[in-house]
Design an enzyme around this catalytic site. Structure first.
Site, PDB file in Angstrom:
ATOM      1  N   PRO A  71      11.783   5.320   5.702  1.00 21.38           N
ATOM      2  CA  PRO A  71      11.474   4.933   4.325  1.00 21.38           C
ATOM      3  C   PRO A  71      10.570   3.711   4.270  1.00 21.38           C
ATOM      4  CG  PRO A  71      13.767   4.393   4.858  1.00 21.38           C
ATOM      5  CD  PRO A  71      13.212   5.175   6.015  1.00 21.38           C
TER       6      PRO A  71
ATOM      7  N   LYS B  75       2.673   3.507  -7.934  1.00 24.33           N
ATOM      8  CA  LYS B  75       3.718   4.201  -7.168  1.00 24.33           C
ATOM      9  C   LYS B  75       4.320   5.349  -7.982  1.00 24.33           C
ATOM     10  CE  LYS B  75       7.866   3.291  -4.427  1.00 24.33           C
ATOM     11  NZ  LYS B  75       7.457   4.296  -3.455  1.00 24.33           N
TER      12      LYS B  75
ATOM     13  N   HIS C 168       7.160  -3.053  -6.928  1.00 26.56           N
ATOM     14  CA  HIS C 168       6.008  -2.368  -6.324  1.00 26.56           C
ATOM     15  C   HIS C 168       4.799  -2.358  -7.253  1.00 26.56           C
ATOM     16  CE1 HIS C 168       9.035  -0.859  -3.503  1.00 26.56           C
ATOM     17  NE2 HIS C 168       8.026  -0.588  -2.698  1.00 26.56           N
TER      18      HIS C 168
HETATM   19  N1  LIG Z   1       7.428   4.501   4.760  1.00 29.16           N
HETATM   20  C1  LIG Z   1       6.618   3.481   4.441  1.00 29.16           C
HETATM   21  O1  LIG Z   1       6.579   2.453   5.127  1.00 29.16           O
HETATM   22  C2  LIG Z   1       5.729   3.626   3.235  1.00 29.16           C
HETATM   23  C3  LIG Z   1       4.805   2.630   2.912  1.00 29.16           C
HETATM   24  C4  LIG Z   1       3.966   2.840   1.828  1.00 29.16           C
HETATM   25  C5  LIG Z   1       4.051   4.022   1.114  1.00 29.16           C
HETATM   26  N2  LIG Z   1       4.980   4.949   1.445  1.00 29.16           N
HETATM   27  C6  LIG Z   1       5.073   6.249   0.768  1.00 29.16           C
HETATM   28  O2  LIG Z   1       3.993   7.061   1.227  1.00 29.16           O
HETATM   29  C7  LIG Z   1       3.589   7.969   0.187  1.00 29.16           C
HETATM   30  C8  LIG Z   1       2.093   7.781  -0.081  1.00 29.16           C
HETATM   31  O3  LIG Z   1       1.856   6.479  -0.562  1.00 29.16           O
HETATM   32  P1  LIG Z   1       0.374   5.967  -0.901  1.00 29.16           P
HETATM   33  O4  LIG Z   1       0.536   4.659  -1.568  1.00 29.16           O
HETATM   34  O5  LIG Z   1      -0.485   6.070   0.292  1.00 29.16           O
HETATM   35  O6  LIG Z   1      -0.062   7.063  -1.995  1.00 29.16           O
HETATM   36  P2  LIG Z   1      -1.520   7.525  -2.384  1.00 29.16           P
HETATM   37  O7  LIG Z   1      -1.393   8.249  -3.691  1.00 29.16           O
HETATM   38  O8  LIG Z   1      -2.478   6.385  -2.310  1.00 29.16           O
HETATM   39  O9  LIG Z   1      -1.924   8.565  -1.237  1.00 29.16           O
HETATM   40  C9  LIG Z   1      -1.400   9.843  -1.109  1.00 29.16           C
HETATM   41  C10 LIG Z   1      -2.515  10.755  -0.615  1.00 29.16           C
HETATM   42  O10 LIG Z   1      -1.959  12.023  -0.313  1.00 29.16           O
HETATM   43  C11 LIG Z   1      -2.882  12.993  -0.767  1.00 29.16           C
HETATM   44  N3  LIG Z   1      -2.221  14.287  -0.922  1.00 29.16           N
HETATM   45  C12 LIG Z   1      -1.481  14.735  -1.960  1.00 29.16           C
HETATM   46  N4  LIG Z   1      -1.068  15.991  -1.709  1.00 29.16           N
HETATM   47  C13 LIG Z   1      -1.550  16.321  -0.485  1.00 29.16           C
HETATM   48  C14 LIG Z   1      -1.449  17.498   0.309  1.00 29.16           C
HETATM   49  N5  LIG Z   1      -0.785  18.577  -0.103  1.00 29.16           N
HETATM   50  N6  LIG Z   1      -2.054  17.487   1.530  1.00 29.16           N
HETATM   51  C15 LIG Z   1      -2.750  16.415   1.954  1.00 29.16           C
HETATM   52  N7  LIG Z   1      -2.870  15.271   1.228  1.00 29.16           N
HETATM   53  C16 LIG Z   1      -2.276  15.251   0.027  1.00 29.16           C
HETATM   54  C17 LIG Z   1      -3.433  12.423  -2.054  1.00 29.16           C
HETATM   55  O11 LIG Z   1      -4.648  13.054  -2.456  1.00 29.16           O
HETATM   56  C18 LIG Z   1      -3.617  10.975  -1.669  1.00 29.16           C
HETATM   57  O12 LIG Z   1      -4.902  10.747  -1.099  1.00 29.16           O
HETATM   58  C19 LIG Z   1       4.507   7.653  -0.993  1.00 29.16           C
HETATM   59  O13 LIG Z   1       5.624   8.520  -0.964  1.00 29.16           O
HETATM   60  C20 LIG Z   1       4.944   6.220  -0.728  1.00 29.16           C
HETATM   61  O14 LIG Z   1       6.165   5.889  -1.331  1.00 29.16           O
HETATM   62  C21 LIG Z   1       5.819   4.769   2.477  1.00 29.16           C
HETATM   63  O1  LIG Z   2       3.831   1.753  -1.917  1.00 24.51           O
HETATM   64  C1  LIG Z   2       4.784   2.552  -1.807  1.00 24.51           C
HETATM   65  O2  LIG Z   2       4.833   3.598  -2.473  1.00 24.51           O
HETATM   66  C2  LIG Z   2       5.868   2.249  -0.862  1.00 24.51           C
HETATM   67  N1  LIG Z   2       6.766   3.175  -0.648  1.00 24.51           N
HETATM   68  C3  LIG Z   2       7.879   3.057   0.225  1.00 24.51           C
HETATM   69  C4  LIG Z   2       9.168   3.120  -0.565  1.00 24.51           C
HETATM   70  O3  LIG Z   2       9.234   3.835  -1.576  1.00 24.51           O
HETATM   71  O4  LIG Z   2      10.123   2.455  -0.174  1.00 24.51           O
HETATM   72  C5  LIG Z   2       7.808   1.870   1.133  1.00 24.51           C
HETATM   73  C6  LIG Z   2       7.216   0.677   0.505  1.00 24.51           C
HETATM   74  C7  LIG Z   2       5.877   0.971  -0.147  1.00 24.51           C
END
Ligand SMILES: NC(=O)c1ccc[n+]([C@@H]2O[C@H](COP(=O)([O-])OP(=O)(O)OC[C@H]3O[C@@H](n4cnc5c(N)ncnc54)[C@H](O)[C@@H]3O)[C@@H](O)[C@H]2O)c1
Ligand SMILES: O=C(O)C1=N[C@H](C(=O)O)CCC1
Length: 255
Positions: free
Chosen positions: A112, A145, A141
Site C-alpha cells: 500500500p 487522488k 493527500h
Molecule cells: N503503493 C504506493 O507507495 C503508492 C504511492 C503512490 C500512489 N499509489 C497508488 O498508485 C495508483 C496510481 O497513482 P498515481 O498517482 O500514479 O495515479 P495517476 O492517475 O497519476 O496514474 C495512473 C496511470 O494509470 C493509467 N491507466 C489507467 N488505466 C490503465 C490501464 N488499464 N492500463 C494501463 N494504464 C492505465 C492512467 O492513464 C494513468 O496514466 C493509485 O492507486 C495510488 O493510490 C501507491
Molecule cells: O498518491 C496516492 O494516491 C498515494 N496512494 C497510496 C495510498 O493510497 O496509500 C500511497 C500514498 C500515495
C-alpha cells in the site's frame, strides 16, 4: 549458475507509465544498472506489449478499477508483479492467492505504500496500539487522488485493529450522539479514519493515540514521489525469488 544482473539486467515493464507514479518508476528503473526498462504502457495500449518486450517483472501503478485485470494477464503470462495500486480488499487478495496457487514460482508483491517512513509508521502503530484506549487516523493527500481513505490508512487501521483485538481492547471511547454526516470520518475495522484532500500535498499520514493524560502522534510525510522509489526497486529486485503473494515491504526490510 546464478544470473549476473550487471551483465544481463532484469527486464522490467511498467503499467501506468504516463501517470504520476508510473513516470517516476520509469525514470528510477532506467537509472538502475541492474534493471532494464523494456516497456512502459498506459491506458489504451495492448497488454501484449509487455510479453512482446520480454518483461520479467511488471510494476503496476494504475487504478483500482483495472489492476485486477492487469494482474490476471500477468499471472497467466508468468510475469512477476510489483503492485502499488490501491484497492486491495480481502476478497481481491484471496482471488489473487488462488490464481498464484496454480502458478508455482511466480511472485506478486503488493504494497500500500513503498516509502520507508510509511512502512515504519504502520509498524510503530501496531506496536503502540495496545497501550492506548483511543486511536484515530488522519490521512492527507493531493486532490487528484481517486480513492479515500488511502490504501495506507486502510492498512494502518487494520494492523491497529488486529493489535487492539489481540489485547482485548474495546472500541475507542466516543460519546458523540449527534453528528453531521461524515464529521467523525469513516470506520475502518473500528478505527476512525479522516481523509484530507488538499492542493500542495503529496502523501501524508498521522496516527493519533490517546490515554489518560497523554497522547502519542506518529506522522509520516512524503514530500516527493521519489520517496517511494527505493521501496519499489527493492521489490522489483526481490519479487522473482518470492513465490506466491507478498503483502507489504516488511519482510524485505527485515521488520
Ligand atoms: N503503493 C504506493 O507507495 C503508492 C504511492 C503512490 C500512489 N499509489 C497508488 O498508485 C495508483 C496510481 O497513482 P498515481 O498517482 O500514479 O495515479 P495517476 O492517475 O497519476 O496514474 C495512473 C496511470 O494509470 C493509467 N491507466 C489507467 N488505466 C490503465 C490501464 N488499464 N492500463 C494501463 N494504464 C492505465 C492512467 O492513464 C494513468 O496514466 C493509485 O492507486 C495510488 O493510490 C501507491
Ligand atoms: O498518491 C496516492 O494516491 C498515494 N496512494 C497510496 C495510498 O493510497 O496509500 C500511497 C500514498 C500515495
Amino acid at each position: 549458475m546464478s544470473r549476473d544482473y550487471a551483465v544481463d539486467p532484469l527486464r522490467v515493464g511498467v503499467l501506468g507509465a504516463k501517470g504520476k507514479m508510473g513516470a517516476e518508476v520509469c525514470n528510477a528503473v532506467s537509472r538502475a544498472d541492474d534493471l532494464s526498462l523494456v516497456a512502459g504502457i498506459d491506458q489504451g495500449d495492448r497488454l501484449e506489449a509487455l510479453t512482446d518486450a520480454g518483461a520479467e517483472v511488471v510494476v503496476d501503478f494504475t487504478h483500482p478499477d483495472v489492476v485486477m485485470g492487469n494482474l490476471e494477464f500477468l499471472v497467466n503470462c508468468g510475469i512477476h508483479a510489483v503492485v502499488g495500486t490501491t484497492g486491495f480488499t480481502a476478497e481481491r487478495l484471496a482471488t489473487l492467492r488462488s490464481q498464484l496457487d496454480v502458478s508455482p514460482g511466480l511472485g506478486v508483491l503488493i504494497a500500500p505504500n513503498f516509502a520507508i517512513g510509511a512502512v515504519l509508521t504502520m509498524k510503530f502503530s501496531a506496536i503502540a496500539a495496545k497501550y492506548y484506549e483511543s486511536v484515530e487516523i488522519i490521512e492527507l493527500h493531493h486532490p487528484r487522488k481517486a480513492d479515500a481513505p488511502s490504501g495506507t490508512a486502510m492498512r494502518t487501521a487494520q494492523v491497529i485493529a488486529a493489535a487492539r483485538a489481540e489485547a482485548g481492547l474495546p472500541a475507542s471511547p466516543d460519546a458523540t450522539s449527534q453528528e453531521v454526516d461524515g464529521a467523525r470520518g469513516a470506520l475502518v475495522d473500528d478505527v476512525r479514519v479522516h481523509a484530507i484532500r488538499l492542493s500542495g500535498l503529496i502523501a501524508h499520514e498521522e496516527v493519533l493515540f490517546g490515554a489518560d493524560g497523554e497522547t502519542l502522534t506518529i506522522r509520516h510525510d512524503s514530500m516527493d514521489r521519489k520517496s517511494f522509489m527505493p521501496g519499489v526497486l527493492l521489490a522489483v529486485r526481490n519479487v522473482p525469488s518470492l513465490p506466491g503473494l507478498t503483502v507489504g515491504l516488511d519482510s524485505l526490510l527485515g521488520l
